[in-house]
Design a protein around this motif. Sequence first.
Motif, PDB file in Angstrom:
ATOM      1  N   PRO A  29     -18.951 -28.507  -6.410  1.00 51.98           N
ATOM      2  CA  PRO A  29     -20.308 -28.884  -6.820  1.00 51.98           C
ATOM      3  C   PRO A  29     -21.272 -28.833  -5.628  1.00 51.98           C
ATOM      4  CG  PRO A  29     -18.866 -30.810  -6.793  1.00 51.98           C
ATOM      5  CD  PRO A  29     -18.029 -29.622  -6.429  1.00 51.98           C
ATOM      6  N   VAL A  30     -22.376 -28.100  -5.798  1.00 53.06           N
ATOM      7  CA  VAL A  30     -23.388 -27.993  -4.738  1.00 53.06           C
ATOM      8  C   VAL A  30     -24.795 -28.195  -5.287  1.00 53.06           C
ATOM      9  CG1 VAL A  30     -22.035 -26.518  -3.197  1.00 53.06           C
ATOM     10  CG2 VAL A  30     -23.496 -25.484  -4.932  1.00 53.06           C
ATOM     11  N   GLY A  31     -24.919 -28.831  -6.424  1.00 51.55           N
ATOM     12  CA  GLY A  31     -26.231 -29.035  -7.014  1.00 51.55           C
ATOM     13  C   GLY A  31     -26.209 -28.655  -8.479  1.00 51.55           C
ATOM     14  N   ALA A  32     -27.310 -28.088  -8.950  1.00 49.83           N
ATOM     15  CA  ALA A  32     -27.446 -27.758 -10.372  1.00 49.83           C
ATOM     16  C   ALA A  32     -26.459 -26.693 -10.829  1.00 49.83           C
ATOM     17  CB  ALA A  32     -28.872 -27.299 -10.661  1.00 49.83           C
ATOM     18  N   VAL A  33     -26.093 -25.781  -9.945  1.00 52.54           N
ATOM     19  CA  VAL A  33     -25.170 -24.695 -10.281  1.00 52.54           C
ATOM     20  C   VAL A  33     -23.985 -24.774  -9.313  1.00 52.54           C
ATOM     21  CG1 VAL A  33     -24.911 -22.210 -10.566  1.00 52.54           C
ATOM     22  CG2 VAL A  33     -27.131 -23.279 -11.034  1.00 52.54           C
ATOM     23  N   ILE A  79     -21.702 -25.008 -27.465  1.00 52.06           N
ATOM     24  CA  ILE A  79     -22.901 -24.158 -27.477  1.00 52.06           C
ATOM     25  C   ILE A  79     -24.003 -24.754 -26.599  1.00 52.06           C
ATOM     26  CG2 ILE A  79     -24.038 -25.144 -29.528  1.00 52.06           C
ATOM     27  CD1 ILE A  79     -23.632 -21.408 -29.027  1.00 52.06           C
ATOM     28  N   GLY A  80     -23.995 -26.068 -26.440  1.00 49.52           N
ATOM     29  CA  GLY A  80     -24.992 -26.724 -25.594  1.00 49.52           C
ATOM     30  C   GLY A  80     -24.947 -26.253 -24.151  1.00 49.52           C
ATOM     31  N   VAL A  81     -23.760 -25.927 -23.657  1.00 55.29           N
ATOM     32  CA  VAL A  81     -23.632 -25.419 -22.286  1.00 55.29           C
ATOM     33  C   VAL A  81     -24.357 -24.079 -22.171  1.00 55.29           C
ATOM     34  CG1 VAL A  81     -22.010 -24.642 -20.501  1.00 55.29           C
ATOM     35  CG2 VAL A  81     -21.442 -26.622 -21.920  1.00 55.29           C
ATOM     36  N   LEU A  82     -24.197 -23.247 -23.191  1.00 52.49           N
ATOM     37  CA  LEU A  82     -24.845 -21.929 -23.153  1.00 52.49           C
ATOM     38  C   LEU A  82     -26.372 -22.040 -23.228  1.00 52.49           C
ATOM     39  CD1 LEU A  82     -22.425 -19.877 -25.407  1.00 52.49           C
ATOM     40  CD2 LEU A  82     -22.566 -19.916 -22.910  1.00 52.49           C
ATOM     41  N   PHE A  83     -26.870 -23.069 -23.912  1.00 52.56           N
ATOM     42  CA  PHE A  83     -28.315 -23.249 -23.996  1.00 52.56           C
ATOM     43  C   PHE A  83     -28.859 -24.133 -22.875  1.00 52.56           C
ATOM     44  CE2 PHE A  83     -27.522 -21.928 -28.413  1.00 52.56           C
ATOM     45  CZ  PHE A  83     -28.431 -20.884 -28.468  1.00 52.56           C
ATOM     46  N   GLY A  84     -27.972 -24.640 -22.020  1.00 49.56           N
ATOM     47  CA  GLY A  84     -28.385 -25.475 -20.902  1.00 49.56           C
ATOM     48  C   GLY A  84     -28.839 -24.648 -19.713  1.00 49.56           C
ATOM     49  N   ALA A  85     -29.106 -25.341 -18.629  1.00 52.19           N
ATOM     50  CA  ALA A  85     -29.685 -24.719 -17.439  1.00 52.19           C
ATOM     51  C   ALA A  85     -28.809 -23.624 -16.837  1.00 52.19           C
ATOM     52  CB  ALA A  85     -29.979 -25.784 -16.383  1.00 52.19           C
ATOM     53  N   THR A  86     -27.488 -23.738 -16.952  1.00 52.20           N
ATOM     54  CA  THR A  86     -26.604 -22.724 -16.355  1.00 52.20           C
ATOM     55  C   THR A  86     -26.096 -21.701 -17.369  1.00 52.20           C
ATOM     56  OG1 THR A  86     -24.642 -24.107 -16.647  1.00 52.20           O
ATOM     57  CG2 THR A  86     -25.842 -24.302 -14.545  1.00 52.20           C
ATOM     58  N   GLY A  87     -26.492 -21.827 -18.610  1.00 51.75           N
ATOM     59  CA  GLY A  87     -26.018 -20.922 -19.657  1.00 51.75           C
ATOM     60  C   GLY A  87     -26.374 -19.467 -19.416  1.00 51.75           C
ATOM     61  N   GLY A  88     -27.500 -19.218 -18.783  1.00 55.35           N
ATOM     62  CA  GLY A  88     -27.908 -17.842 -18.505  1.00 55.35           C
ATOM     63  C   GLY A  88     -26.960 -17.125 -17.569  1.00 55.35           C
ATOM     64  N   TYR A 125     -27.445 -12.881 -11.604  1.00 58.75           N
ATOM     65  CA  TYR A 125     -28.385 -13.796 -10.935  1.00 58.75           C
ATOM     66  C   TYR A 125     -29.774 -13.718 -11.567  1.00 58.75           C
ATOM     67  CZ  TYR A 125     -25.625 -14.866  -6.665  1.00 58.75           C
ATOM     68  OH  TYR A 125     -24.706 -15.313  -5.755  1.00 58.75           O
ATOM     69  N   ALA A 126     -30.255 -12.516 -11.797  1.00 62.93           N
ATOM     70  CA  ALA A 126     -31.605 -12.340 -12.362  1.00 62.93           C
ATOM     71  C   ALA A 126     -31.689 -12.981 -13.744  1.00 62.93           C
ATOM     72  CB  ALA A 126     -31.962 -10.856 -12.420  1.00 62.93           C
ATOM     73  N   PHE A 127     -30.733 -12.672 -14.593  1.00 61.86           N
ATOM     74  CA  PHE A 127     -30.742 -13.230 -15.943  1.00 61.86           C
ATOM     75  C   PHE A 127     -30.579 -14.746 -15.899  1.00 61.86           C
ATOM     76  CE2 PHE A 127     -29.033 -14.275 -20.107  1.00 61.86           C
ATOM     77  CZ  PHE A 127     -29.888 -13.561 -20.933  1.00 61.86           C
ATOM     78  N   GLY A 128     -29.598 -15.206 -15.127  1.00 60.15           N
ATOM     79  CA  GLY A 128     -29.333 -16.641 -15.045  1.00 60.15           C
ATOM     80  C   GLY A 128     -30.475 -17.437 -14.452  1.00 60.15           C
ATOM     81  N   THR A 129     -31.126 -16.874 -13.432  1.00 64.32           N
ATOM     82  CA  THR A 129     -32.243 -17.584 -12.798  1.00 64.32           C
ATOM     83  C   THR A 129     -33.440 -17.656 -13.742  1.00 64.32           C
ATOM     84  OG1 THR A 129     -31.468 -16.903 -10.622  1.00 64.32           O
ATOM     85  CG2 THR A 129     -33.752 -17.644 -10.772  1.00 64.32           C
ATOM     86  N   ALA A 130     -33.725 -16.580 -14.460  1.00 66.27           N
ATOM     87  CA  ALA A 130     -34.816 -16.598 -15.450  1.00 66.27           C
ATOM     88  C   ALA A 130     -34.519 -17.649 -16.521  1.00 66.27           C
ATOM     89  CB  ALA A 130     -34.985 -15.216 -16.068  1.00 66.27           C
ATOM     90  N   TRP A 131     -33.287 -17.679 -16.992  1.00 60.39           N
ATOM     91  CA  TRP A 131     -32.870 -18.661 -17.999  1.00 60.39           C
ATOM     92  C   TRP A 131     -32.995 -20.074 -17.438  1.00 60.39           C
ATOM     93  CZ3 TRP A 131     -29.889 -17.142 -22.569  1.00 60.39           C
ATOM     94  CH2 TRP A 131     -29.438 -18.219 -23.322  1.00 60.39           C
ATOM     95  N   ALA A 147     -33.810 -20.738  -4.487  1.00 55.67           N
ATOM     96  CA  ALA A 147     -33.240 -21.613  -3.456  1.00 55.67           C
ATOM     97  C   ALA A 147     -32.131 -22.501  -4.027  1.00 55.67           C
ATOM     98  CB  ALA A 147     -34.337 -22.474  -2.829  1.00 55.67           C
ATOM     99  N   MET A 148     -32.248 -22.863  -5.288  1.00 59.68           N
ATOM    100  CA  MET A 148     -31.248 -23.719  -5.921  1.00 59.68           C
ATOM    101  C   MET A 148     -30.066 -22.929  -6.488  1.00 59.68           C
ATOM    102  SD  MET A 148     -33.744 -26.267  -8.070  1.00 59.68           S
ATOM    103  CE  MET A 148     -32.433 -27.139  -8.903  1.00 59.68           C
ATOM    104  N   CYS A 149     -30.353 -21.749  -7.024  1.00 56.47           N
ATOM    105  CA  CYS A 149     -29.366 -21.056  -7.851  1.00 56.47           C
ATOM    106  C   CYS A 149     -28.806 -19.758  -7.272  1.00 56.47           C
ATOM    107  CB  CYS A 149     -29.984 -20.726  -9.207  1.00 56.47           C
ATOM    108  SG  CYS A 149     -30.579 -22.156 -10.109  1.00 56.47           S
TER     109      CYS A 149
END
Length: 181
Positions: A29-33, A79-88, A125-131, A147-149
């Motif tokens: 664990p290093v933060g949000a991702v 499904i909540g994980v996929l719609f959450g901040a790291t789902g992208g 990274y591009a898709f996940g960061t946009a999400w 910087a976070m992701c």
Amino acid sequence: MKKKFSAKDLVYIGLSAAIVAVCSWITIPVGAVPITLQTMAVCLVAGLFGFKNGTLSVLAYILIGAVGVPVFSGFKGGIGVLFGATGGYIIGFIFTSVIVGLTADKTKKPLWLALSMAAGILVCYAFGTAWFMLAYSKGITLSKALAMCVTPFLAFDFVKILLASALTVKLKDKILKSERA
């Protein structure tokens, strides 16, 4: 009439989905991702089994997690994980597997495999960061999201790409030899 999937293909797909799941549980664990070995596993699976079976392995992994089996990092599922901040980033694994798998279908050269893995991870990274930016409720700037992701993971992903490309070359030859036997 050619079969669409052999028993061997189904075994490879199932085992590969399991490998991605196990690698997702190895977490720092290093933060949000968190840092996981998922990206390495996705690259390895797509490198070994190519576009069709590699991508289907990743899709199987995502579907298993979407129905609630705790295969995502932190032993999470649903499904909540996929719609959450790291789902992208998880959805981005599909793009990674497509890019790496298409390259692996054409070549076994380590340099091309490593470059395709780097390209696949960058697309992820591009898709996940946009999400992440869309899912983040307080509105976040691109520079803060990167910087976070992304930035904290670049060195780790470089090492994972090197390992995945080297393992792909070594294991692919062994798999092909065992199939001929």
